[in-house]
Scaffold this motif. Structure first.
Motif, PDB file in Angstrom:
ATOM      1  N   SER A  85       0.835  -1.195   0.000  1.00  0.00           N
ATOM      2  CA  SER A  85       0.000   0.000   0.000  1.00  0.00           C
ATOM      3  C   SER A  85       0.873   1.250   0.000  1.00  0.00           C
ATOM      4  CB  SER A  85      -0.915  -0.007   1.223  1.00  0.00           C
ATOM      5  OG  SER A  85      -1.730  -1.162   1.181  1.00  0.00           O
ATOM      6  N   LEU A  86       1.918   1.218   0.827  1.00  0.00           N
ATOM      7  CA  LEU A  86       2.841   2.353   0.835  1.00  0.00           C
ATOM      8  C   LEU A  86       3.543   2.475  -0.517  1.00  0.00           C
ATOM      9  CD1 LEU A  86       4.482   1.969   4.365  1.00  0.00           C
ATOM     10  CD2 LEU A  86       2.790   3.666   3.646  1.00  0.00           C
ATOM     11  N   GLY A  93      10.769   3.842  -5.360  1.00  0.00           N
ATOM     12  CA  GLY A  93      11.857   3.274  -4.570  1.00  0.00           C
ATOM     13  C   GLY A  93      11.396   3.008  -3.165  1.00  0.00           C
ATOM     14  N   PRO A  94      12.364   2.779  -2.244  1.00  0.00           N
ATOM     15  CA  PRO A  94      11.986   2.504  -0.860  1.00  0.00           C
ATOM     16  C   PRO A  94      11.160   3.655  -0.263  1.00  0.00           C
ATOM     17  CG  PRO A  94      14.300   2.017  -1.237  1.00  0.00           C
ATOM     18  CD  PRO A  94      13.794   2.691  -2.474  1.00  0.00           C
ATOM     19  N   VAL A  95      10.112   3.274   0.477  1.00  0.00           N
ATOM     20  CA  VAL A  95       9.188   4.274   1.016  1.00  0.00           C
ATOM     21  C   VAL A  95       9.854   5.126   2.088  1.00  0.00           C
ATOM     22  CG1 VAL A  95       7.011   4.546   2.261  1.00  0.00           C
ATOM     23  CG2 VAL A  95       7.214   2.832   0.460  1.00  0.00           C
ATOM     24  N   TRP A  96      10.898   4.582   2.748  1.00  0.00           N
ATOM     25  CA  TRP A  96      11.497   5.351   3.843  1.00  0.00           C
ATOM     26  C   TRP A  96      12.145   6.643   3.336  1.00  0.00           C
ATOM     27  CZ3 TRP A  96      16.596   6.643   3.730  1.00  0.00           C
ATOM     28  CH2 TRP A  96      17.440   5.897   2.916  1.00  0.00           C
ATOM     29  N   GLN A  97      12.523   6.665   2.064  1.00  0.00           N
ATOM     30  CA  GLN A  97      13.203   7.862   1.554  1.00  0.00           C
ATOM     31  C   GLN A  97      12.279   9.095   1.530  1.00  0.00           C
ATOM     32  OE1 GLN A  97      14.720   6.354  -2.179  1.00  0.00           O
ATOM     33  NE2 GLN A  97      16.609   5.593  -1.244  1.00  0.00           N
ATOM     34  N   PRO A  98      11.101   9.007   0.872  1.00  0.00           N
ATOM     35  CA  PRO A  98      10.209  10.177   0.937  1.00  0.00           C
ATOM     36  C   PRO A  98       9.701  10.442   2.344  1.00  0.00           C
ATOM     37  CG  PRO A  98       9.098   8.325  -0.118  1.00  0.00           C
ATOM     38  CD  PRO A  98      10.552   7.944   0.020  1.00  0.00           C
ATOM     39  N   ALA A  99       9.523   9.396   3.131  1.00  0.00           N
ATOM     40  CA  ALA A  99       9.060   9.592   4.507  1.00  0.00           C
ATOM     41  C   ALA A  99      10.090  10.377   5.312  1.00  0.00           C
ATOM     42  CB  ALA A  99       8.774   8.231   5.160  1.00  0.00           C
ATOM     43  N   MET A 100      11.362  10.016   5.141  1.00  0.00           N
ATOM     44  CA  MET A 100      12.443  10.719   5.850  1.00  0.00           C
ATOM     45  C   MET A 100      12.545  12.170   5.367  1.00  0.00           C
ATOM     46  SD  MET A 100      14.679  10.335   8.189  1.00  0.00           S
ATOM     47  CE  MET A 100      15.002   8.596   8.344  1.00  0.00           C
ATOM     48  N   ALA A 101      12.414  12.384   4.067  1.00  0.00           N
ATOM     49  CA  ALA A 101      12.486  13.744   3.528  1.00  0.00           C
ATOM     50  C   ALA A 101      11.343  14.592   4.076  1.00  0.00           C
ATOM     51  CB  ALA A 101      12.424  13.692   1.996  1.00  0.00           C
ATOM     52  N   ALA A 103       9.738  14.117   6.886  1.00  0.00           N
ATOM     53  CA  ALA A 103       9.974  14.354   8.320  1.00  0.00           C
ATOM     54  C   ALA A 103      11.016  15.447   8.509  1.00  0.00           C
ATOM     55  CB  ALA A 103      10.424  13.062   8.990  1.00  0.00           C
ATOM     56  N   LEU A 104      12.052  15.455   7.678  1.00  0.00           N
ATOM     57  CA  LEU A 104      13.114  16.457   7.786  1.00  0.00           C
ATOM     58  C   LEU A 104      12.578  17.851   7.484  1.00  0.00           C
ATOM     59  CD1 LEU A 104      16.149  16.734   8.319  1.00  0.00           C
ATOM     60  CD2 LEU A 104      16.520  16.509   5.858  1.00  0.00           C
ATOM     61  N   ILE A 105      11.773  17.934   6.432  1.00  0.00           N
ATOM     62  CA  ILE A 105      11.188  19.234   6.069  1.00  0.00           C
ATOM     63  C   ILE A 105      10.270  19.729   7.179  1.00  0.00           C
ATOM     64  CG2 ILE A 105       9.563  20.343   4.478  1.00  0.00           C
ATOM     65  CD1 ILE A 105      10.756  18.499   2.280  1.00  0.00           C
ATOM     66  N   ALA A 106       9.488  18.813   7.740  1.00  0.00           N
ATOM     67  CA  ALA A 106       8.585  19.197   8.830  1.00  0.00           C
ATOM     68  C   ALA A 106       9.370  19.700  10.029  1.00  0.00           C
ATOM     69  CB  ALA A 106       7.713  17.993   9.209  1.00  0.00           C
ATOM     70  N   ALA A 107      10.459  19.002  10.354  1.00  0.00           N
ATOM     71  CA  ALA A 107      11.279  19.412  11.503  1.00  0.00           C
ATOM     72  C   ALA A 107      11.896  20.783  11.262  1.00  0.00           C
ATOM     73  CB  ALA A 107      12.364  18.368  11.760  1.00  0.00           C
ATOM     74  N   LEU A 108      12.386  21.011  10.051  1.00  0.00           N
ATOM     75  CA  LEU A 108      12.979  22.317   9.725  1.00  0.00           C
ATOM     76  C   LEU A 108      11.930  23.425   9.834  1.00  0.00           C
ATOM     77  CD1 LEU A 108      15.308  21.469   6.706  1.00  0.00           C
ATOM     78  CD2 LEU A 108      15.981  22.411   8.924  1.00  0.00           C
ATOM     79  N   GLY A 109      10.733  23.130   9.374  1.00  0.00           N
ATOM     80  CA  GLY A 109       9.659  24.116   9.434  1.00  0.00           C
ATOM     81  C   GLY A 109       9.320  24.479  10.868  1.00  0.00           C
ATOM     82  N   ILE A 110       9.252  23.461  11.711  1.00  0.00           N
ATOM     83  CA  ILE A 110       8.946  23.715  13.128  1.00  0.00           C
ATOM     84  C   ILE A 110      10.061  24.528  13.764  1.00  0.00           C
ATOM     85  CG2 ILE A 110       8.692  22.571  15.358  1.00  0.00           C
ATOM     86  CD1 ILE A 110       7.285  20.278  13.785  1.00  0.00           C
TER      87      ILE A 110
END
Lengths: 146, 211
Positions: A85-86, A93-101, A103-110
């Motif tokens: 589903s993911l 490619g591997p789902v962890w790559q967009p998920a990590m990106a 998360a990183l963007i969200a953290a930078l925004g915060i």
């Protein structure tokens, strides 16, 4: 292979390979072999030998798979489907790559939001900017460009 | 290990159609629909696929490995790979052929491992397999046939397992083993001739020359 091409030698080779159960044979050879067997009784001994070996082999069937195997196969299906589903959402490619990106963007925004400050500070900055623009409007003198 | 792609597996010549292959053909369309439902998470569809194909997958693995627990491990791995394929499954592909190919390749990998650890298996599963009582039930003939089958070279054993025991069509068996039909027939003939010679003590009528 047609009827004319089915010789005793070829029939013997096919019996050697596929055994005496003609339903296991390639269909074109099967038809030609049936015709040869019907008109040439001397090949029956070959056929009987092949069938005798078939009978022996059939006395050693593989054991039936256990119920535990079925359970193990079905128990391992859910994580795979979840990953599928993911994968449908991110097929590159591997789902962890967009998920990590993400998360990183969200953290930078915060972090950026916390550093710059809340709405009051934004309003204050807006006032400064507007007064600056007003100052430009009011004090600008073309002579300064000379 | 190289697994033949689903695309390649669908290019199989259907010239020969033994009984089981006809059954598989009749079920091919249904399998495609079941795979579509399985990809959507339908447990019932997956159960039907398992019931339909698990005995064949485990049977081929058993013939190639000669060990029921190792065979079940291989069959399980083949099904896990099948589930992973579900989302990309093409409706015209045959589940049975795909599984046979994966099982065949996994078994070759297992047979070529430097050290095969046949005993390091789930003890619960091992206990579920052949018990001393069941072992006593196996006939002497079956045991002898099994012993001689396992003594054959692996490719001859695989060919016999597919064509004789699994009743896979010649063209399909050749595609699964990635060989020509002529090579398949050669493997089968050599395997059967060896068995005939070694088992002649059980059936004297196995031997003899045609006039």
């Amino acid at each position: 292979m047609n009827d004319e091409m089915m010789t005793r030698e070829r029939l013997g080779a096919l019996l050697d390979a596929y055994g005496g159960d003609l339903s296991r044979w390639p269909a074109p050879s099967r038809v030609a072999a049936e015709a040869l067997i019907a008109r040439d009784p001397t090949v029956h001994r070959l056929l009987d030998q092949a069938r005798a070996l078939d009978t022996l082999l059939d006395q050693a069937p593989a054991p039936l798979p256990s119920g535990i195997l079925r359970a193990r196969v079905l128990a391992r299906r859910s994580p795979t489907l979840w990953r599928q589903s993911l994968g449908a959402l991110w097929p590159f490619g591997p789902v962890w790559q967009p998920a990590m990106a993400f998360a990183l963007i969200a953290a930078l925004g915060i972090a950026l939001g916390a550093y710059v400050g809340g709405p009051d500070r934004l309003v204050a900055n807006k006032d400064v900017n507007e007064s600056g623009i007003a100052g430009l409007d009011g004090d600008f003198d073309e002579d300064d460009l000379l | 290990m190289v697994i033949t792609t689903t695309k390649a597996l669908t290019r199989i010549d259907g010239g020969a159609e033994p009984r089981s292959t006809r059954r598989m053909d009749q079920g091919a369309a249904a399998d495609g629909e079941l795979m579509r439902r399985a990809a959507a998470g339908d447990d019932d569809a997956m159960r039907v696929l398992v019931e339909r194909h698990v005995a064949r997958a485990a049977g081929l693995a058993y013939r190639m490995l000669g060990n029921p627990t190792s065979a079940e491990d291989v069959a399980q791995e083949a099904f896990l790979r099948l589930w992973k394929q579900a989302g990309r499954w093409r409706p015209e592909a045959r589940v049975g052929t795909w599984l046979y190919t994966v099982v065949h390749n996994l078994c070759l990998d297992e047979l070529r491992r430097p050290m095969r650890h046949v005993g390091e298996l789930d003890p619960e599963l091992a206990d579920s397999r052949e018990t001393p009582y069941a072992a006593r039930q196996r006939s002497e003939v079956a045991a002898l046939v099994e012993t001689e089958l396992q003594a054959l070279p692996e490719r001859q054993r695989a060919a016999l397992a597919l064509v004789h025991y699994e009743q896979v069509a010649a063209a399909e068996a050749a595609a699964i083993m990635a060989i020509s039909i002529e090579a398949l027939e050669s493997l089968l003939a050599r395997g059967r001739r060896t068995l005939r010679a070694r088992l002649a003590g059980l059936r004297p009528d196995l031997m003899g020359e045609v006039e």
